[in-house]
Design a protein around this motif. Structure first.
Motif, mmCIF file in Angstrom:
data_model
loop_
_atom_site.group_PDB
_atom_site.id
_atom_site.type_symbol
_atom_site.label_atom_id
_atom_site.label_comp_id
_atom_site.label_asym_id
_atom_site.label_seq_id
_atom_site.Cartn_x
_atom_site.Cartn_y
_atom_site.Cartn_z
ATOM 1 N N GLU A 141 5.767 -10.090 19.725
ATOM 2 C CA GLU A 141 7.237 -10.242 19.461
ATOM 3 C C GLU A 141 8.117 -10.855 21.073
ATOM 4 O O GLU A 141 8.804 -11.963 21.111
ATOM 5 N N ARG A 142 7.071 -9.632 22.052
ATOM 6 C CA ARG A 142 7.993 -10.087 23.023
ATOM 7 C C ARG A 142 7.538 -10.330 24.534
ATOM 8 O O ARG A 142 7.883 -10.766 25.405
ATOM 9 N N ASN A 143 6.538 -11.156 24.018
ATOM 10 C CA ASN A 143 5.853 -12.028 24.740
ATOM 11 C C ASN A 143 5.148 -11.449 25.688
ATOM 12 O O ASN A 143 4.906 -11.882 27.080
ATOM 13 N N ILE A 144 4.010 -10.583 25.719
ATOM 14 C CA ILE A 144 3.549 -9.684 26.115
ATOM 15 C C ILE A 144 2.277 -10.119 26.633
ATOM 16 O O ILE A 144 2.150 -9.562 25.261
ATOM 17 N N PRO A 145 1.727 -10.276 27.090
ATOM 18 C CA PRO A 145 0.689 -11.255 26.988
ATOM 19 C C PRO A 145 -0.702 -9.761 26.494
ATOM 20 O O PRO A 145 -0.458 -8.512 27.309
ATOM 21 N N VAL A 146 -1.130 -10.092 25.830
ATOM 22 C CA VAL A 146 -2.680 -9.046 25.095
ATOM 23 C C VAL A 146 -3.670 -10.362 25.372
ATOM 24 O O VAL A 146 -3.898 -11.368 25.036
ATOM 25 N N VAL A 147 -5.439 -9.901 26.146
ATOM 26 C CA VAL A 147 -6.161 -10.218 26.295
ATOM 27 C C VAL A 147 -7.026 -9.277 25.464
ATOM 28 O O VAL A 147 -7.245 -7.748 25.806
ATOM 29 N N PHE A 148 -8.282 -9.609 24.841
ATOM 30 C CA PHE A 148 -8.943 -8.905 23.763
ATOM 31 C C PHE A 148 -10.246 -9.093 24.312
ATOM 32 O O PHE A 148 -10.395 -9.936 24.811
#
Length: 344
Positions: A141-148
């Motif tokens: 929602e905050r456009n904080i990138p996440v990489v799994f």
């Protein structure tokens, strides 16, 4: 793009002073318990993030990346962390590492903690029992990138860095079949997790392709802890007839199996051929040396961090849903070579 919620926003919503809200969020004893509860609940509802890095507030950057791993006593995870650290150091980011101990509840707590610590991005591998991705929504929602990486939820938001676990499972099983094995035991873990589910599907596909019927008694699903795997190995050693091959989903399980089988007078690979997974250090220490799938942890970590940094620098978009598949390979050693033993 959502703007950050401030204590003034919370104060306005609750019709309270900003000072009261601030004290409540710091758990000040002067604030009434019920008022504190109202404020905390509203803060969670509105997605408020406490500011632990006030000096960076104007830039809205902490130059910190969060990492969530499911275990720490693993050569694979250690290699992944080394790969992440190599790339993030070059890019001038600090790391905060959270450890879920294979528990969804701890993973959720880690995600919330890292969100409130205002990390610029997140790299994560899922715990055994994580069954939804809601705790990552505040980041998206905050456009904080996440990489799994490794343990991922297929089809979810965020970039995923993985290997082709289906192909690796097929290769490992096919190798045992090529050695003449027909009763192949598969030891794995929670089949809801992508890594175990895909390796299991590869195992089944290799059996099917070679017209070997699947026997449910040759499947063990456990938590992969040392004690459990030793018990499973004793169970295998008592089976009649014995399996003639074992494909395990990690190297520790394979090494423990070899140890128990040898103690029980069962020869490896002559009686039972064994293949592991990961290419951990133990695979070249155990006797006989272990055939395994090389899972390049350092490369996984470097790739995950590289894509996160690119997203943070705006050159790769944020929160895309692409999957990056790295190459793995079967490394053949003595533990599986039945045919070579038969020739001698």
């Amino acid at each position: 793009m959502h703007k950050d919620i401030t204590i003034y926003d919370l104060a306005r919503e609750l019709d309270l002073s900003a000072a009261t809200v601030s004290r409540a969020l710091k758990d000040h004893p002067a604030i009434n318990k019920n008022t504190k509860k109202r404020i905390v609940e509203k803060a969670e509802e509105m997605g408020y993030r406490s500011n632990n890095f006030a000096s960076n507030l104007r830039k809205q950057k902490s130059h910190t990346i969060g990492v969530i791993v499911h275990e720490l006593n693993s050569n694979f995870i250690t290699s992944v962390l080394a790969g992440i650290e190599k790339i993030t150091t070059i890019a001038n980011y600090d790391l905060i590492i959270g450890h879920s101990s294979e528990l969804a509840s701890k993973e959720i707590a880690n995600a919330n903690n890292l969100f409130h610590k205002r990390v610029d991005g997140l790299i994560a591998a899922l715990a055994f029992d994580t069954d939804n991705m809601d705790h990552y929504e505040p980041f998206f929602e905050r456009n904080i990138p996440v990489v799994f990486f490794d343990r991922v939820e297929e089809g979810s938001k965020g970039t995923k860095v993985i290997i082709d676990n289906y192909k690796a499972g097929f290769q490992a099983t096919q190798h045992l079949i090529d050695q003449g094995c027909k009763r192949i035991m598969h030891i794995t873990s929670n089949l809801k997790r992508n890594v175990y589910a895909q390796r299991y599907k590869g195992y089944l596909a290799a059996l099917k392709e070679n017209n070997i019927p699947f026997d449910e008694s040759l499947l063990i699903v456990n938590d992969l802890k040392k004690e459990t795997c030793i018990a499973s190995a004793h169970e295998i050693a008592s089976m009649k007839p014995l399996p003639d091959g074992i494909f395990t989903t990690n190297d520790l399980t394979a090494a423990l199996s070899i140890q128990v089988l040898k103690e029980r007078g069962i020869r490896v690979p002559e009686d039972i051929a064994v293949v592991g997974f990961n290419n951990d250090t133990i695979s070249i220490i155990i006797e006989p040396k272990l055939t395994t799938i090389n899972y390049p942890g350092m490369d996984i970590g470097e790739m995950a961090a590289t894509h996160l940094v690119k997203q943070l620098q705006g050159s790769n978009g944020t929160n895309n849903t692409s999957s990056i598949v790295l190459k793995s390979e079967l490394i053949i050693r003595e533990s599986s070579l039945k045919k070579d033993k038969a020739k001698k």
